[in-house]
Design a protein around this motif. Structure first.
Motif, PDB file in Angstrom:
ATOM      1  N   GLU A 102       0.824  -1.214   0.000  1.00 43.92           N
ATOM      2  CA  GLU A 102       0.000   0.000   0.000  1.00 43.92           C
ATOM      3  C   GLU A 102       0.853   1.258   0.000  1.00 43.92           C
ATOM      4  O   GLU A 102       0.538   2.231  -0.683  1.00 43.92           O
ATOM      5  N   GLN A 103       1.961   1.237   0.760  1.00 47.65           N
ATOM      6  CA  GLN A 103       2.839   2.396   0.801  1.00 47.65           C
ATOM      7  C   GLN A 103       3.506   2.621  -0.543  1.00 47.65           C
ATOM      8  O   GLN A 103       3.630   3.763  -1.013  1.00 47.65           O
ATOM      9  N   ALA A 104       3.942   1.539  -1.199  1.00 49.55           N
ATOM     10  CA  ALA A 104       4.581   1.665  -2.515  1.00 49.55           C
ATOM     11  C   ALA A 104       3.604   2.207  -3.543  1.00 49.55           C
ATOM     12  O   ALA A 104       3.974   3.012  -4.409  1.00 49.55           O
ATOM     13  N   PHE A 105       2.342   1.790  -3.448  1.00 52.87           N
ATOM     14  CA  PHE A 105       1.337   2.299  -4.382  1.00 52.87           C
ATOM     15  C   PHE A 105       1.100   3.787  -4.158  1.00 52.87           C
ATOM     16  O   PHE A 105       1.010   4.562  -5.111  1.00 52.87           O
ATOM     17  N   ASP A 106       1.007   4.197  -2.901  1.00 50.81           N
ATOM     18  CA  ASP A 106       0.820   5.623  -2.598  1.00 50.81           C
ATOM     19  C   ASP A 106       2.020   6.447  -3.038  1.00 50.81           C
ATOM     20  O   ASP A 106       1.876   7.586  -3.486  1.00 50.81           O
ATOM     21  N   ASP A 107       3.221   5.880  -2.944  1.00 45.48           N
ATOM     22  CA  ASP A 107       4.431   6.618  -3.296  1.00 45.48           C
ATOM     23  C   ASP A 107       4.565   6.853  -4.789  1.00 45.48           C
ATOM     24  O   ASP A 107       5.395   7.669  -5.221  1.00 45.48           O
TER      25      ASP A 107
END
Length: 485
Positions: A102-107
């Protein structure tokens, strides 16, 4: 009598060399079937100026989309409505913790293009991937398909397969430290299929292997940009996400209403020309009947006076032996004909006319039409947007190594509609309340968890689900404390 040709290969696939012939024969058979029930002395399509289906090219579909507003609406309506509500991609229902995926997608928000400073956690922010996927959906509807070109920093040319691809199996091995640089969307006229997989035993048999992508297309760049030359680049399929409502091709969204679009162009153009011509009433110059043909007309002087009358400030005509009469223009209101053509388009596309015109949120909106349309839009999200656009794109980003592999997969839901009819709000609230009462009374929690019930059945977001469950647990905990005291 010659034996029939075997069109099926040993593995059960249709030979690609015979595919085009079969499609042509099917179109011919369909035309012959309909011709049996029409007057053989008349060709309606030819008399009305309708081209044959197989004669309409991807460039003609694109030109009609670019220059005719109704055609644009036909193509964009479902895509715009579907993505008017932002999708939510998550790996874990727990909103207090953010997984690596999820963090990689947001980044990705600040990794595409130049370094950005926008804060995605602000309320109302929309991930850039969703706007790109909406654009891809729209462009795929112009022709028979659309594509998304993923620009990654792997140091290889566009015509080379990405690192980690097994070309024999078509499987990917995700690489490390791969970044997404750009996302570009193209329609069929801009991205043609260069070649397809010819090996019947290959898992990607019949699928594209290379695309020819046209940069600086004349349809997209300004006419004044003379220094930008049109260039075509060959791109390997592993860098492309193919968007289609079918396996490889689908019918362009304008095809089924193409004749109606041509009729509307005639009506709009003819109406404008009619009013343009009618704004300048004609003049009829008549001699007295008793004079017969014994009238000498100075045509040159008359022409000069008429030009001064229409183009100058002269408001009189000097005539000898004749009179001038104003010809009243015959102006007809085209609205009934236009409404009938629009109605025919809406019938085929299963769209309420008010929604197609964009007045569904006005006072004239019908709650029944809005509810029916909302069901269709939600169905399109689940049956087309998720399986044909979102999942293939996210899966490819995972396979390329741009996103880490989620441990237990990922899920996609949609935010709630921002505006609903008051009657609809009341009905939805009543039905949801009734469903929750039956869920509790029937002890259904032994079959489906509370999280799944709130998210999958009631359509709530993970954040709303977590908040409700926390409040329920808090209330039950307080009641237990009171009873113990």
């Amino acid at each position: 009598m010659p034996r029939p040709t075997n069109r099926i290969s040993s593995n059960g696939h249709l030979r690609e060399s015979d595919y085009t012939e079969l499609v042509a024969n099917a179109l011919l058979a369909r035309r012959e079937f309909f011709e049996k029930f029409t007057d053989p002395r008349r060709d309606i399509d030819d008399e009305c100026g309708y081209p044959a289906t197989e004669q309409i090219t991807s460039y003609e579909y694109r030109d009609l989309y670019d220059r005719f507003s109704i055609a644009t609406r036909v193509v964009e309506l479902m895509s715009v409505e579907s993505f008017s509500v932002t999708p939510v991609l998550y790996e874990d229902v727990d909103t207090e913790t953010t997984t690596e995926f999820e963090q990689a997608f947001d980044d990705l928000l600040n990794k595409i293009g130049e370094e950005g400073y926008y804060r995605p956690e602000q309320e109302g922010s929309v991930h850039p991937l969703w706007s790109k996927l909406e654009e891809a959906d729209i462009k795929s509807g112009i022709g028979h398909y659309g594509i998304i070109l993923l620009g990654i920093d792997d140091g290889l040319n566009l015509n080379e397969p990405v690192a980690g691809l097994n070309e024999e199996t078509g499987q990917f091995t995700p690489q490390k430290n791969v970044s997404l640089i750009s996302i570009e969307c193209y329609d069929e006229s801009q991205a043609t299929i260069n070649s397809t997989e010819q090996d019947p035993t290959h898992p990607r048999f019949g699928q594209p292997t290379f695309y020819n992508i046209k940069y600086n297309d004349v349809n997209d760049r300004p006419t004044e940009a003379v220094d930008q030359k049109i260039s075509t680049v060959t791109v390997h399929w592993s860098r492309v996400v193919h968007i289609s409502r079918g396996t490889l091709y689908h019918a362009p969204l304008m095809r089924s209403v193409f004749n109606r679009l041509l009729d509307l162009r005639k009506l709009y153009g003819g109406s404008a020309e009619m009013y343009w011509q009618g704004a300048f009433p004609g003049l009829s110059f008549e001699t007295h009947p008793q004079l017969g043909g014994d009238v000498n007309i100075d045509a040159s002087n008359m022409k000069d006076q008429v030009e001064k009358y229409y183009t100058g400030l002269q408001r009189h005509l000097s005539l000898i032996g004749m009179t001038a009469k104003s010809l009243s223009p015959q102006v007809v209101d085209p609205s009934p004909q236009i409404d009938k053509e629009l109605e025919a388009i809406c019938i085929e596309k299963e769209v309420p006319l008010r929604i197609f015109k964009g007045s569904e949120r006005g006072e004239l909106a019908s709650s029944q039409d809005s509810d029916t349309w909302a069901v269709r839009v939600d169905s399109n999200r689940k049956k087309h947007c998720i399986p044909n656009i979102i999942c293939p794109t996210v899966n490819r980003l995972i396979n390329l190594g741009v996103l880490p592999e989620p441990k237990d997969g990922y899920s996609i839901t949609w935010e709630k509609e921002k505006e609903l009819h008051p009657e609809t709000k009341a009905q939805v609230a009543m039905l949801k309340t009734d469903a929750m009462m039956k869920y509790v009374a029937g002890d259904v929690e032994s079959i489906i968890s509370r999280e799944d019930f709130f998210i999958k059945i009631l359509g709530m977001t993970p954040e709303e689900t977590e908040s409700i469950i926390d409040n329920i647990d808090q209330d039950f905990g307080d009641e237990l404390d009171i009873e113990e005291q």
